[in-house]
Motif scaffolding. Structure first.
Motif, PDB file in Angstrom:
ATOM      1  N   THR A  33       0.859  -1.186   0.000  1.00 15.49           N
ATOM      2  CA  THR A  33       0.000   0.000   0.000  1.00 15.49           C
ATOM      3  C   THR A  33       0.894   1.233   0.000  1.00 15.49           C
ATOM      4  O   THR A  33       1.881   1.281   0.751  1.00 15.49           O
ATOM      5  CB  THR A  33      -0.905   0.015   1.242  1.00 15.49           C
ATOM      6  N   ILE A  34       0.558   2.185  -0.831  1.00 18.53           N
ATOM      7  CA  ILE A  34       1.248   3.474  -0.834  1.00 18.53           C
ATOM      8  C   ILE A  34       0.335   4.491  -0.184  1.00 18.53           C
ATOM      9  O   ILE A  34      -0.833   4.619  -0.580  1.00 18.53           O
ATOM     10  CB  ILE A  34       1.610   3.933  -2.246  1.00 18.53           C
ATOM     11  N   GLY A  35       0.863   5.157   0.796  1.00 13.29           N
ATOM     12  CA  GLY A  35       0.099   6.187   1.482  1.00 13.29           C
ATOM     13  C   GLY A  35       0.755   7.547   1.351  1.00 13.29           C
ATOM     14  O   GLY A  35       1.978   7.650   1.171  1.00 13.29           O
ATOM     15  N   TRP A  36      -0.065   8.567   1.434  1.00 18.18           N
ATOM     16  CA  TRP A  36       0.424   9.943   1.531  1.00 18.18           C
ATOM     17  C   TRP A  36       0.093  10.462   2.922  1.00 18.18           C
ATOM     18  O   TRP A  36      -1.039  10.299   3.395  1.00 18.18           O
ATOM     19  CB  TRP A  36      -0.215  10.832   0.477  1.00 18.18           C
ATOM     20  N   PHE A  37       1.088  11.086   3.520  1.00 18.29           N
ATOM     21  CA  PHE A  37       0.946  11.642   4.851  1.00 18.29           C
ATOM     22  C   PHE A  37       1.381  13.100   4.819  1.00 18.29           C
ATOM     23  O   PHE A  37       2.063  13.539   3.883  1.00 18.29           O
ATOM     24  CB  PHE A  37       1.828  10.881   5.848  1.00 18.29           C
ATOM     25  N   ARG A  45       2.053  13.665  12.547  1.00 17.23           N
ATOM     26  CA  ARG A  45       1.915  13.238  11.157  1.00 17.23           C
ATOM     27  C   ARG A  45       0.541  12.596  10.977  1.00 17.23           C
ATOM     28  O   ARG A  45       0.121  11.761  11.787  1.00 17.23           O
ATOM     29  CB  ARG A  45       3.013  12.236  10.818  1.00 17.23           C
ATOM     30  N   GLU A  46      -0.154  12.976   9.926  1.00 17.62           N
ATOM     31  CA  GLU A  46      -1.473  12.427   9.669  1.00 17.62           C
ATOM     32  C   GLU A  46      -1.548  11.836   8.272  1.00 17.62           C
ATOM     33  O   GLU A  46      -0.959  12.350   7.327  1.00 17.62           O
ATOM     34  CB  GLU A  46      -2.561  13.502   9.840  1.00 17.62           C
ATOM     35  N   GLY A  47      -2.292  10.754   8.176  1.00 25.78           N
ATOM     36  CA  GLY A  47      -2.513  10.138   6.877  1.00 25.78           C
ATOM     37  C   GLY A  47      -3.540  10.918   6.085  1.00 25.78           C
ATOM     38  O   GLY A  47      -4.499  11.452   6.644  1.00 25.78           O
ATOM     39  N   VAL A  48      -3.339  10.972   4.795  1.00 24.94           N
ATOM     40  CA  VAL A  48      -4.203  11.746   3.909  1.00 24.94           C
ATOM     41  C   VAL A  48      -4.952  10.832   2.947  1.00 24.94           C
ATOM     42  O   VAL A  48      -6.160  10.961   2.773  1.00 24.94           O
ATOM     43  CB  VAL A  48      -3.372  12.774   3.132  1.00 24.94           C
ATOM     44  N   SER A  49      -4.215   9.912   2.332  1.00 26.76           N
ATOM     45  CA  SER A  49      -4.816   9.062   1.311  1.00 26.76           C
ATOM     46  C   SER A  49      -3.940   7.838   1.117  1.00 26.76           C
ATOM     47  O   SER A  49      -2.761   7.831   1.489  1.00 26.76           O
ATOM     48  CB  SER A  49      -4.917   9.844  -0.012  1.00 26.76           C
ATOM     49  N   LEU A  50      -4.519   6.807   0.532  1.00 31.02           N
ATOM     50  CA  LEU A  50      -3.745   5.617   0.211  1.00 31.02           C
ATOM     51  C   LEU A  50      -4.295   4.948  -1.037  1.00 31.02           C
ATOM     52  O   LEU A  50      -5.436   5.168  -1.433  1.00 31.02           O
ATOM     53  CB  LEU A  50      -3.725   4.629   1.379  1.00 31.02           C
ATOM     54  N   TYR A  59      -8.419   5.388  -0.643  1.00 29.28           N
ATOM     55  CA  TYR A  59      -9.091   5.885   0.551  1.00 29.28           C
ATOM     56  C   TYR A  59      -8.606   7.310   0.798  1.00 29.28           C
ATOM     57  O   TYR A  59      -7.440   7.626   0.548  1.00 29.28           O
ATOM     58  CB  TYR A  59      -8.760   4.997   1.752  1.00 29.28           C
ATOM     59  N   TYR A  60      -9.531   8.137   1.302  1.00 28.70           N
ATOM     60  CA  TYR A  60      -9.190   9.515   1.629  1.00 28.70           C
ATOM     61  C   TYR A  60      -9.749   9.859   2.996  1.00 28.70           C
ATOM     62  O   TYR A  60     -10.855   9.441   3.360  1.00 28.70           O
ATOM     63  CB  TYR A  60      -9.800  10.482   0.605  1.00 28.70           C
ATOM     64  N   VAL A  61      -9.023  10.669   3.717  1.00 28.47           N
ATOM     65  CA  VAL A  61      -9.593  11.180   4.949  1.00 28.47           C
ATOM     66  C   VAL A  61     -10.600  12.273   4.589  1.00 28.47           C
ATOM     67  O   VAL A  61     -10.541  12.859   3.501  1.00 28.47           O
ATOM     68  CB  VAL A  61      -8.503  11.748   5.892  1.00 28.47           C
ATOM     69  N   LYS A  65     -11.258  14.721   1.056  1.00 29.50           N
ATOM     70  CA  LYS A  65     -12.162  14.021   0.142  1.00 29.50           C
ATOM     71  C   LYS A  65     -12.814  15.019  -0.802  1.00 29.50           C
ATOM     72  O   LYS A  65     -13.302  16.065  -0.387  1.00 29.50           O
ATOM     73  CB  LYS A  65     -13.209  13.254   0.950  1.00 29.50           C
ATOM     74  N   GLY A  66     -12.805  14.675  -2.087  1.00 30.93           N
ATOM     75  CA  GLY A  66     -13.380  15.553  -3.089  1.00 30.93           C
ATOM     76  C   GLY A  66     -12.416  16.598  -3.615  1.00 30.93           C
ATOM     77  O   GLY A  66     -12.700  17.258  -4.617  1.00 30.93           O
ATOM     78  N   ARG A  67     -11.269  16.749  -2.948  1.00 32.50           N
ATOM     79  CA  ARG A  67     -10.279  17.733  -3.397  1.00 32.50           C
ATOM     80  C   ARG A  67      -8.979  17.063  -3.857  1.00 32.50           C
ATOM     81  O   ARG A  67      -8.339  17.534  -4.779  1.00 32.50           O
ATOM     82  CB  ARG A  67      -9.953  18.708  -2.255  1.00 32.50           C
ATOM     83  N   PHE A  68      -8.604  15.985  -3.206  1.00 29.07           N
ATOM     84  CA  PHE A  68      -7.372  15.278  -3.542  1.00 29.07           C
ATOM     85  C   PHE A  68      -7.708  13.982  -4.282  1.00 29.07           C
ATOM     86  O   PHE A  68      -8.717  13.333  -4.001  1.00 29.07           O
ATOM     87  CB  PHE A  68      -6.588  14.922  -2.279  1.00 29.07           C
ATOM     88  N   THR A  69      -6.823  13.605  -5.191  1.00 32.58           N
ATOM     89  CA  THR A  69      -6.974  12.348  -5.916  1.00 32.58           C
ATOM     90  C   THR A  69      -5.645  11.616  -5.947  1.00 32.58           C
ATOM     91  O   THR A  69      -4.636  12.183  -6.379  1.00 32.58           O
ATOM     92  CB  THR A  69      -7.452  12.581  -7.352  1.00 32.58           C
TER      93      THR A  69
END
Length: 124
Positions: A33-37, A45-50, A59-61, A65-69
């Motif tokens: 899994t690749i995640g963006w934090f 540090r917080e997770g943003v998407s994976l 998945y998006y936090v 959601k609706g702004r990042f892809t």
């Protein structure tokens, strides 16, 4: 040797867009899994998407959601984070990371490899 090399980021006005890239090399794992934090000054540090390598599920936090892809280009071994409608509160150092195996979540301690980080600054 596994490496995650990030590019992109920078300074943008609120409402603008940026794209982050995460080039992966040395991967010999079947599933990951690749995640963006992100980490803002004085904050955890917080997770943003994976995105999952198994089926491409994402998945998006709620805050993005609706702004990042998040997307991946397997031919280029690169994962992207397209960030639109940026807000000042999105300002942070952004990291991509890889979790080997079947982990599907955004607990940063579950991630095994990390990119070098890139600054994103959104001005109001």
């Amino acid at each position: 040797e596994v490496q995650l090399v990030q590019s992109g980021g920078g300074l943008v006005q609120a409402g603008g867009s940026l794209r982050l890239s995460c080039l992966a090399s040395g991967f010999t794992f079947g599933r990951y899994t690749i995640g963006w934090f992100r980490q803002a000054p004085g904050k955890e540090r917080e997770g943003v998407s994976l995105i999952s390598s198994s089926d491409g599920s994402t998945y998006y936090v709620d805050s993005v959601k609706g702004r990042f892809t998040i997307s991946s280009d397997n031919a280029k071994n690169t994962v992207y984070l397209q960030m639109n409608s940026l807000k000042p509160e999105d300002t942070a150092v952004y990291y991509c990371a890889a979790a080997v195996g079947d982990y599907y979540g955004l607990a940063f301690r579950q991630y095994d490899y990390w990119g070098q980080g890139t600054q994103v600054t959104v001005s109001s």
